[in-house]
Design an enzyme around this catalytic site. Structure first.
Site, mmCIF file in Angstrom:
data_model
loop_
_atom_site.group_PDB
_atom_site.id
_atom_site.type_symbol
_atom_site.label_atom_id
_atom_site.label_comp_id
_atom_site.label_asym_id
_atom_site.label_seq_id
_atom_site.Cartn_x
_atom_site.Cartn_y
_atom_site.Cartn_z
ATOM 1 N N PHE A 116 0.849 -1.185 0.000
ATOM 2 C CA PHE A 116 0.000 0.000 0.000
ATOM 3 C C PHE A 116 0.891 1.243 0.000
ATOM 4 O O PHE A 116 2.047 1.195 0.414
ATOM 5 C CB PHE A 116 -0.902 0.006 1.246
ATOM 6 C CG PHE A 116 -2.360 -0.215 0.942
ATOM 7 C CD1 PHE A 116 -2.813 -1.445 0.502
ATOM 8 C CD2 PHE A 116 -3.280 0.818 1.085
ATOM 9 C CE1 PHE A 116 -4.153 -1.657 0.223
ATOM 10 C CE2 PHE A 116 -4.625 0.633 0.808
ATOM 11 C CZ PHE A 116 -5.068 -0.608 0.376
ATOM 12 N N GLN A 229 -8.426 14.353 3.751
ATOM 13 C CA GLN A 229 -7.699 13.539 2.778
ATOM 14 C C GLN A 229 -8.499 13.376 1.487
ATOM 15 O O GLN A 229 -9.681 13.026 1.523
ATOM 16 C CB GLN A 229 -7.409 12.147 3.341
ATOM 17 C CG GLN A 229 -6.670 11.252 2.351
ATOM 18 C CD GLN A 229 -6.139 9.987 2.998
ATOM 19 O OE1 GLN A 229 -6.854 9.012 3.153
ATOM 20 N NE2 GLN A 229 -4.877 10.033 3.398
ATOM 21 N N HIS A 231 -8.555 11.045 -1.597
ATOM 22 C CA HIS A 231 -8.044 9.770 -2.097
ATOM 23 C C HIS A 231 -7.778 9.905 -3.593
ATOM 24 O O HIS A 231 -8.590 10.480 -4.320
ATOM 25 C CB HIS A 231 -9.094 8.677 -1.835
ATOM 26 C CG HIS A 231 -8.576 7.294 -1.978
ATOM 27 N ND1 HIS A 231 -8.229 6.755 -3.204
ATOM 28 C CD2 HIS A 231 -8.344 6.320 -1.066
ATOM 29 C CE1 HIS A 231 -7.806 5.508 -3.020
ATOM 30 N NE2 HIS A 231 -7.861 5.225 -1.733
ATOM 31 N N LEU A 241 -15.124 4.940 -4.168
ATOM 32 C CA LEU A 241 -13.773 4.462 -3.913
ATOM 33 C C LEU A 241 -13.361 3.337 -4.860
ATOM 34 O O LEU A 241 -14.082 2.357 -5.038
ATOM 35 C CB LEU A 241 -13.688 3.960 -2.466
ATOM 36 C CG LEU A 241 -12.336 3.404 -2.011
ATOM 37 C CD1 LEU A 241 -11.262 4.479 -2.068
ATOM 38 C CD2 LEU A 241 -12.444 2.837 -0.600
ATOM 39 N N GLU A 244 -7.018 1.586 -3.010
ATOM 40 C CA GLU A 244 -5.569 1.666 -3.206
ATOM 41 C C GLU A 244 -4.980 0.278 -3.448
ATOM 42 O O GLU A 244 -3.856 0.136 -3.948
ATOM 43 C CB GLU A 244 -4.939 2.299 -1.967
ATOM 44 C CG GLU A 244 -3.504 2.740 -2.135
ATOM 45 C CD GLU A 244 -3.074 3.634 -0.977
ATOM 46 O OE1 GLU A 244 -3.938 4.288 -0.384
ATOM 47 O OE2 GLU A 244 -1.871 3.659 -0.669
ATOM 48 N N ARG A 275 -0.987 8.999 -0.264
ATOM 49 C CA ARG A 275 -2.164 9.499 -0.981
ATOM 50 C C ARG A 275 -2.101 10.989 -1.278
ATOM 51 O O ARG A 275 -2.553 11.433 -2.333
ATOM 52 C CB ARG A 275 -3.415 9.186 -0.153
ATOM 53 C CG ARG A 275 -3.737 7.723 -0.122
ATOM 54 C CD ARG A 275 -4.884 7.406 0.811
ATOM 55 N NE ARG A 275 -5.208 5.984 0.736
ATOM 56 C CZ ARG A 275 -6.101 5.399 1.516
ATOM 57 N NH1 ARG A 275 -6.746 6.094 2.433
ATOM 58 N NH2 ARG A 275 -6.348 4.107 1.386
ATOM 59 N N HIS A 342 -12.133 11.842 1.095
ATOM 60 C CA HIS A 342 -12.144 10.469 1.586
ATOM 61 C C HIS A 342 -12.140 10.362 3.102
ATOM 62 O O HIS A 342 -12.906 9.583 3.658
ATOM 63 C CB HIS A 342 -10.923 9.737 1.016
ATOM 64 C CG HIS A 342 -10.843 8.295 1.382
ATOM 65 N ND1 HIS A 342 -11.852 7.398 1.081
ATOM 66 C CD2 HIS A 342 -9.876 7.564 2.011
ATOM 67 C CE1 HIS A 342 -11.506 6.184 1.510
ATOM 68 N NE2 HIS A 342 -10.331 6.267 2.095
ATOM 69 N N ARG A 384 -3.267 10.489 6.308
ATOM 70 C CA ARG A 384 -3.352 9.099 6.764
ATOM 71 C C ARG A 384 -2.830 8.143 5.697
ATOM 72 O O ARG A 384 -3.142 8.298 4.514
ATOM 73 C CB ARG A 384 -4.809 8.744 7.084
ATOM 74 C CG ARG A 384 -5.002 7.289 7.469
ATOM 75 C CD ARG A 384 -6.426 6.981 7.870
ATOM 76 N NE ARG A 384 -7.384 7.052 6.789
ATOM 77 C CZ ARG A 384 -7.541 6.106 5.849
ATOM 78 N NH1 ARG A 384 -6.769 5.028 5.830
ATOM 79 N NH2 ARG A 384 -8.467 6.257 4.923
#
Length: 575
Positions: A116, A229, A231, A241, A244, A275, A342, A384
């Site tokens: 990730f 955030q 994404h 979404l 990731e 991100r 996100h 994050r």
């Protein structure tokens, strides 16, 4: 008046983890309140994984995980909290496994792990691309097994605080429309984020900042709310979404010309940079005219080289979503995507046991706890890392449950007071709801909602400027004025979703003003907060947390408190 020892508001991973641990620690009377059925909580939308340094796919350690988390957070993370998160992670994964959560496996039977963004090693434990769904259902099975009292489809209106002590909550039974008081020795919020303030978002309809605003209106500040955030991979024009995990499995990011553009922005990590960096790279490609689709407003995820078998084994949900919403089969064609709102990095300030604190000295508000996305502990800092949210919700939800139990069974818990405060707060809530129900002006709530989400996306999105933010302050004030002149048509009591949407919009207007206030004040770029007019991180002046307090006229007043740095001195982030 309803009475419980503990009331937990929110039935996602944080709330259910807290409720279960409170029970396990000896408290018998725990109630769980949720505005939606618990298995519809937004935690179930998480797809790609939950992080832990198990070392199944490569050598790894909690220390490396901790450093990745602090670096990924652009050094705004409180490092003691980040260390707790990462050191607790392996035990938490095995605990979930023993509860019955089904993880994908390696050929030798161990839990599989994938790469990730921002993580040095592959440490995302996953259930195909339905990890949040799997963990949510595993926890809910335990809630049912242990007979937790669940108030499903009850809506939080107010937190009751008297003499710096939480006394309970005021809630609406959505089915009947009745407004009730629940008195409790301890109150815990796991109420999620506020991403519905943005036009393009991954957030469910329930993510309207209800808990944050209830606490804010009770005198508790909101911490670091400027850090929203975005994404990198939301389905084009929908924002849904696209995990990731796609990049973790090896997907390429390409622009409208088919170029793998990440080499310009993060040469070493490429698509697996954090991100915030990938989202800014995508937005730069789009803003400079190198996007794709008719309006040049998209870039692409290309998975064709992975092959159908791997895609259908590891990413079946995203494959189906892309087919349903875009008509694109990602086995044969690149999928158009764009940055999408996100995750709320900020929230209700807490200590490392979920105890809510309300000032720069971290003074506790007795009997009030919070964890998960509505809280700011702060492990994520300014950005994050993917897979750390499910982990945070489970780890700090569980720790909070332990702290709640210690408090309730200790000598200081007081379940007998606060009757007058509970009743006066209930009366205020009744009057508030009736004012909303009686709204009868010329404005349409749908128009105001659309404009709010549009201006927040355009002027407080991936990139921000002082000019845009200052104009946004005025636009939010105008939207607030129009909201007060709006109408609702349904004045019934039972399951009045139009009334609920009016209340939720009130919350989104207020959360937006907090986000914009913090974004305007913070004259630097750090993590998810990118100012074009202040493009560099400024540790001299801004290595500190923002605390936004509500003033009498509803505008936020900002104060600040230091970041806890225990191990890693801030340095320039390179990927």
């Amino acid at each position: 008046m309803i009475v419980h020892d503990v009331v937990v508001v929110g039935a996602g991973l944080a709330g259910m983890s807290c409720a279960l641990e409170t029970l396990r620690s000896g408290v018998k009377d725990v109630a769980l309140i949720s505005k939606v059925h618990p298995v519809r909580s937004h935690s179930g939308a998480a797809q790609g994984g939950i992080a832990a340094a198990l070392g199944n796919s490569a050598e790894d350690s909690p220390e490396v995980h901790g450093f990745d988390t602090v670096k990924g957070g652009d050094y705004l993370s409180d490092q003691d909290a980040a260390a707790i998160l990462c050191e607790s992670a392996p035990e938490m994964i095995y605990r979930l496994e023993h509860m019955g959560v089904v993880f994908s496996r390696m050929a030798d039977g161990r839990i599989a792990q994938r790469a990730f963004g921002g993580h040095t090693n592959p440490r995302a434990c996953f259930s195909a691309d339905r990890t949040g769904f799997a963990v949510l259902h595993g926890l809910f099975e335990q809630v049912v097994k242990h007979k937790v009292t669940v108030y499903s489809e009850w809506y939080l209106l107010s937190l009751v605080v008297e003499d710096r002590q939480a006394r309970g909550v005021v809630v609406m039974n959505i089915d009947t429309g009745e407004i009730e008081v629940i008195r409790a020795k301890a109150v815990m919020f796991g109420t999620g984020g506020c991403g519905r303030a943005f036009k393009i978002t991954t957030n469910a309809f329930a993510s309207t900042g209800d808990g944050l605003i209830a606490a804010y209106r009770a005198g508790i500040p909101a911490e670091d709310m400027e850090f929203m955030q975005f994404h990198p991979t939301g389905l084009y024009r929908h924002g849904i979404l696209a995990s990731e995990a796609l990049r973790g499995e090896g997907a390429y990011l390409t622009n409208g010309s088919g170029e793998r553009f990440m080499e310009r922005y993060a040469k070493e990590r490429m698509e697996l940079a954090p991100r915030d960096i990938v989202a800014r790279a995508e937005q730069t490609e789009i803003d400079e005219g190198r996007g794709g689709e008719e309006d040049k407003g998209a870039v692409y995820l290309d998975l064709r080289h992975l092959g159908r078998e791997r895609i259908m084994e590891r990413l079946p949900q995203v494959h189906q979503l892309t087919l349903d919403f875009l008509g694109v089969d990602m086995v044969t064609d690149p999928m158009p995507i764009q940055p999408t709102a996100h995750y709320t990095m900020g929230g209700i300030p807490t200590d490392n046991w979920g105890q809510v604190v309300y000032d720069e000295q971290n003074t506790p508000l007795v009997g009030f706890f919070a964890a998960g996305e509505c809280a700011c502990v702060s492990v994520h800092g300014a950005n994050r890392l993917g897979t750390n949210s499910l982990l945070e919700a489970c780890v700090f939800g569980t720790r909070t449950g332990s702290a709640v139990a210690r408090y309730v069974t200790g000598a200081h818990a007081d379940g007998g007071g606060g009757v007058a405060a509970l009743e006066s707060t209930r009366q205020e809530a009744v009057e508030y709801v009736e004012r909303r129900r009686a709204m009868d002006g010329p404005e349409r709530l749908a128009d105001i909602r659309t404009e709010l989400k549009d201006v927040m996306m355009r002027k407080c999105g991936v990139f921000r400027t002082e000019k845009d933010l200052e104009s946004l302050v005025g636009e939010l004030a105008e939207l607030r004025a129009r909201y007060e002149r709006a109408a609702i048509e349904d004045r019934s009591k039972r399951f009045n979703t139009e009334l609920l949407e009016a209340i939720e919009m009130d919350h989104l207007l207020e959360t937006s003003s907090i986000i914009v206030g913090g974004a305007l004040a913070r004259q630097e770029s750090r993590g998810g907060h990118a100012r074009k007019d202040f493009p560099k991180r400024d540790d001299v002046n801004w290595l500190k947390h923002t605390l936004a307090y509500r003033t009498e006229d509803g505008t936020p007043e900002l104060r600040f408190k230091p970041v806890k740095i225990t191990k890693y001195e801030p340095q320039e982030r390179k990927y």
